[in-house]
Design a protein around this motif. Structure first.
Motif, mmCIF file in Angstrom:
data_model
loop_
_atom_site.group_PDB
_atom_site.id
_atom_site.type_symbol
_atom_site.label_atom_id
_atom_site.label_comp_id
_atom_site.label_asym_id
_atom_site.label_seq_id
_atom_site.Cartn_x
_atom_site.Cartn_y
_atom_site.Cartn_z
ATOM 1 N N GLY A 241 45.229 43.944 66.602
ATOM 2 C CA GLY A 241 43.070 44.219 66.131
ATOM 3 C C GLY A 241 43.226 45.160 65.694
ATOM 4 N N GLY A 242 43.940 46.521 66.007
ATOM 5 C CA GLY A 242 43.452 47.112 66.350
ATOM 6 C C GLY A 242 44.379 48.195 64.810
ATOM 7 N N TYR B 64 44.996 46.103 62.307
ATOM 8 C CA TYR B 64 44.776 45.692 61.451
ATOM 9 C C TYR B 64 43.629 46.091 60.408
ATOM 10 C CZ TYR B 64 42.130 41.780 58.514
ATOM 11 O OH TYR B 64 41.575 41.058 57.802
ATOM 12 N N ILE B 65 42.873 46.578 61.520
ATOM 13 C CA ILE B 65 41.419 47.638 61.031
ATOM 14 C C ILE B 65 41.814 49.325 60.484
ATOM 15 C CG2 ILE B 65 39.723 49.398 62.338
ATOM 16 C CD1 ILE B 65 39.442 46.825 64.430
ATOM 17 N N LYS C 78 42.703 48.411 57.124
ATOM 18 C CA LYS C 78 41.963 47.877 56.177
ATOM 19 C C LYS C 78 41.312 49.397 55.587
ATOM 20 C CE LYS C 78 42.664 43.521 55.940
ATOM 21 N NZ LYS C 78 43.026 42.929 55.006
ATOM 22 N N PHE C 79 40.892 49.885 56.867
ATOM 23 C CA PHE C 79 40.295 51.536 56.933
ATOM 24 C C PHE C 79 41.438 52.008 55.089
ATOM 25 C CE2 PHE C 79 39.752 56.025 57.999
ATOM 26 C CZ PHE C 79 38.525 55.803 57.891
#
Length: 199
Positions: free
Chosen positions: A166-167, A169-170, A173-174
């Motif tokens: 998840g980290g 992935y974020i 995206k950022f």
């Protein structure tokens, strides 16, 4: 000394962020782990040094290559902005635009050095940045990115466990959104210069 008189922390930091987003070593962690799981050795120091050599070489010889083909730096920067824009869309929308269909199948050099670290996007970005920033700021930003690349490749397992899927992935995206904004800025700055030359 004259070279260092052009040093600007703001320019260096901006160039660092652009290269950080384009190289996207955090996003490459799952690929590196997959290579290791397949029993393919990934040499962090070798990959970092070869990537740095290729990128630095292109940074200095790229201009000469452009002159050989009668292409000015502003035109190349506009083309580079389009490539960076497409790369940002890949990161934001989870789509594959640039497919790696080359014939070389080794692990440390391909896909780690090329196209992940020293790929077409990084080459294009370096010359695009050259149209905007002083050389010293780009080179320092590149060196800092290569140090970061070495640390990440050396510690892929621990970083993945720390950030989690998840980290990663974020973060991807950022930096995709940051890259999108930078590509628009590069495009607008250089297209206006091109228009002035034509006018």
């Amino acid at each position: 000394m004259r070279m260092f008189s052009a040093f600007s922390f703001q320019q260096m930091f901006s160039a660092f962020i652009v290269l950080f987003a384009v190289i996207d070593i955090i996003g490459a962690i799952p690929i590196i782990i997959s290579l290791k799981e397949k029993g393919k050795e990934v040499n962090a120091l070798k990959a970092t040094l070869i990537s740095f050599g290729l990128l630095l070489g292109f940074f200095y010889v790229g201009d000469m290559m452009l002159r050989l083909f009668h292409v000015d730096i502003e035109s190349f920067a506009v083309a580079g902005a389009v490539v960076i824009f497409l790369m940002s869309l890949e990161m934001i929308l989870d789509i594959e635009i640039f497919k790696n269909q080359g014939p070389i199948k080794e692990a440390t050099l391909v896909p780690l050095v090329f196209p992940l670290l020293a790929g077409a996007g990084a080459f294009t970005t370096l010359l695009s940045l050259k149209a905007e920033y002083a050389d010293v700021n780009i080179i320092i930003a590149l060196i800092l990115n290569m140090v970061w690349v070495y640390i990440v490749v050396s510690m892929t397992g621990r970083i993945e466990r720390f950030l989690g899927k998840g980290g990663i992935y974020i973060i991807r995206k950022f930096f995709g959104i940051i890259l999108l904004a930078i590509s628009v800025k590069l495009f607008m700055a250089n297209i206006s210069m091109l228009m002035k030359h034509l006018g």
